[in-house]
Design a protein around this motif. Sequence first.
Motif, PDB file in Angstrom:
ATOM      1  N   PHE A  47       0.806  -1.208   0.000  1.00  0.00           N
ATOM      2  CA  PHE A  47       0.000   0.000   0.000  1.00  0.00           C
ATOM      3  C   PHE A  47       0.845   1.266   0.000  1.00  0.00           C
ATOM      4  O   PHE A  47       1.948   1.303   0.552  1.00  0.00           O
ATOM      5  N   THR A  48       0.279   2.309  -0.607  1.00  0.00           N
ATOM      6  CA  THR A  48       0.915   3.630  -0.609  1.00  0.00           C
ATOM      7  C   THR A  48       0.578   4.340   0.705  1.00  0.00           C
ATOM      8  O   THR A  48      -0.254   3.866   1.491  1.00  0.00           O
ATOM      9  N   LYS A  49       1.207   5.494   0.906  1.00  0.00           N
ATOM     10  CA  LYS A  49       0.919   6.269   2.115  1.00  0.00           C
ATOM     11  C   LYS A  49      -0.545   6.683   2.170  1.00  0.00           C
ATOM     12  O   LYS A  49      -1.175   6.657   3.230  1.00  0.00           O
TER      13      LYS A  49
ATOM     14  N   PRO B 101      -5.239  -5.559  -5.207  1.00  0.00           N
ATOM     15  CA  PRO B 101      -6.260  -4.593  -4.795  1.00  0.00           C
ATOM     16  C   PRO B 101      -6.953  -3.928  -5.985  1.00  0.00           C
ATOM     17  O   PRO B 101      -6.310  -3.545  -6.961  1.00  0.00           O
ATOM     18  N   PHE B 102      -8.264  -3.824  -5.899  1.00  0.00           N
ATOM     19  CA  PHE B 102      -9.051  -3.126  -6.915  1.00  0.00           C
ATOM     20  C   PHE B 102      -8.972  -1.631  -6.627  1.00  0.00           C
ATOM     21  O   PHE B 102      -9.180  -1.198  -5.499  1.00  0.00           O
TER      22      PHE B 102
ATOM     23  N   ASP C 290      -9.329   7.093  -9.662  1.00  0.00           N
ATOM     24  CA  ASP C 290      -8.370   8.013  -9.044  1.00  0.00           C
ATOM     25  C   ASP C 290      -7.264   7.267  -8.291  1.00  0.00           C
ATOM     26  O   ASP C 290      -6.537   7.859  -7.495  1.00  0.00           O
ATOM     27  N   ASN C 291      -7.196   5.944  -8.510  1.00  0.00           N
ATOM     28  CA  ASN C 291      -6.183   5.064  -7.911  1.00  0.00           C
ATOM     29  C   ASN C 291      -6.425   4.783  -6.424  1.00  0.00           C
ATOM     30  O   ASN C 291      -5.576   4.212  -5.746  1.00  0.00           O
ATOM     31  N   GLN C 292      -7.589   5.167  -5.920  1.00  0.00           N
ATOM     32  CA  GLN C 292      -7.897   4.913  -4.514  1.00  0.00           C
ATOM     33  C   GLN C 292      -8.392   3.484  -4.339  1.00  0.00           C
ATOM     34  O   GLN C 292      -9.080   2.935  -5.199  1.00  0.00           O
ATOM     35  N   LEU C 293      -8.025   2.868  -3.209  1.00  0.00           N
ATOM     36  CA  LEU C 293      -8.529   1.530  -2.888  1.00  0.00           C
ATOM     37  C   LEU C 293     -10.056   1.556  -2.808  1.00  0.00           C
ATOM     38  O   LEU C 293     -10.654   2.561  -2.404  1.00  0.00           O
TER      39      LEU C 293
END
Length: 511
Positions: free
Chosen positions: A5-7, A251-252, A256-259
Amino acid sequence: MEEKFTKSDLALIQNKGISIQQLEKQFHYYANGIEKIVLVKPALIGDGIIKLSSEESEKYQEVFDTHKASTSIIKFVPASGAATRMFKFLLEFLNDFKKGEESINAYINRTNNKELSVFLVGIKKFPFYNDLLKVTKALYDGFDSLNPDEKYYILIETLLSPAGFDFSNKPKAILPFHVKSGKQVTPIEDHLKEAIYYKSGNVAPHVHFTISKEHQESFDTIANQFDDFVVTFSYQHEATDTIAVQPDNTPFRLDDNQLFFRPGGHGALIENLNALEADLIFVKNIDNVSQNHMKDIIANKKMIGGLLFEIQNKVFEYLKILEGQKVDADIMNEIIAFASKTINVVFPLDFEKFKKEYKIEFLMEVLNRPIRVCGMVKNEGEPGGGPFWIKDSEGNISLQIVEGSQMDTTNEMQERIIQKATHFNPVDIVCGVKNYKGEKFNLKEFVDENSGFIVSKSKNGKPLKSFELPGLWNGAMAFWNTIFVEVDLITFNPVKTVNDLLKPAHQPEDE
């Protein structure tokens, strides 16, 4: 796990109150799958399901009326679900109908959408029809001059479109299901009126609805009309949302690239149930209401409540004896027989070889649990989800409510067991959530975490997989003590499709 995961991902996860450990477990399920429930046999009358005589039913109704004055009682109604599926066949009609090119009859023949025929034949009997006609005429000049097909199309469009009633995007709870004395009645109102059965003296009945936050105002508007009830609400906690994944289990992500997280299903509501302060909690689905038969419905509610009172009092009596350790052979045998025949405890094969202190310890552990009495109705259609004896991964056998999605219908032996089922689950449950010392159980300690399931969904046209938590009356109550009792079929009147409102239970009796 965190390196996936990203920050910004981690910030979103933290804001929802979800732990990395929860996500690890969900990714494990996605990668390895979830084993189907192993059915041992169906629960039948005399073998897991109690059938009471009319005299016994009346006795338990009296037991309930005797005890309710000294008992705090809440009715718990899951009510956040949108009505989209109620109108599925109408939405398909609006999307697929070749307007100007075919008649509605031609559409029905082409698509075999027989539900549309039923809807149109009975359209004037729906509780919302008069308002729908009035609003549609106001929105469309010249409505009266249109041909019947054009009128039907526009009426359905007004019923479902955001510019009209937008019924398919609203929760079932606030839709008009019935008409009483010329006034439209919603399921919320029906549930409140039904709760009169546990009113005692001047204490107002308490009904708790779980809802979606965005619809709070609509619920308040309806509930505020009734001063003689205590009505409370809660939302499904974001911490119970589950992470969605792509078909390859990564992860889908949204555009906007959000989980992307989805609600964890009705099993998440064990959190809401656990937060309630009451001795007894009745559980019933929002769409299971009736225009009629209130006397029979209340009689059945009192019956399951009285049965719970009697069984729970006996459990408490035995637990106090066991705690005192002064248990002679006769009392021990009496408690063992009660646990086996009434609470449906399946004892280890070598139980008779246990030392006395270990027998007491085992009985204390199996009896000191939340208790639920679940009404079961005769299955007059195809066998499906309902009451079964099941075996867990450690070989323990217990009574459970099993959904169709949890069953291995590809296994011939399991399918034979399914076909022998005689009853199904209408969600007609009363829960005893306090122990013999009057302390509230932590209901989250009695959940079978491994009994959730994976579902296939889509978002923005893209396929995804989602994990649903153990169902509220399935895995979320897996380690409760369970008693199944047959209730009248007349008490089960769900509204799964709008056409169900045309059934006698939902139509005025004088029509």
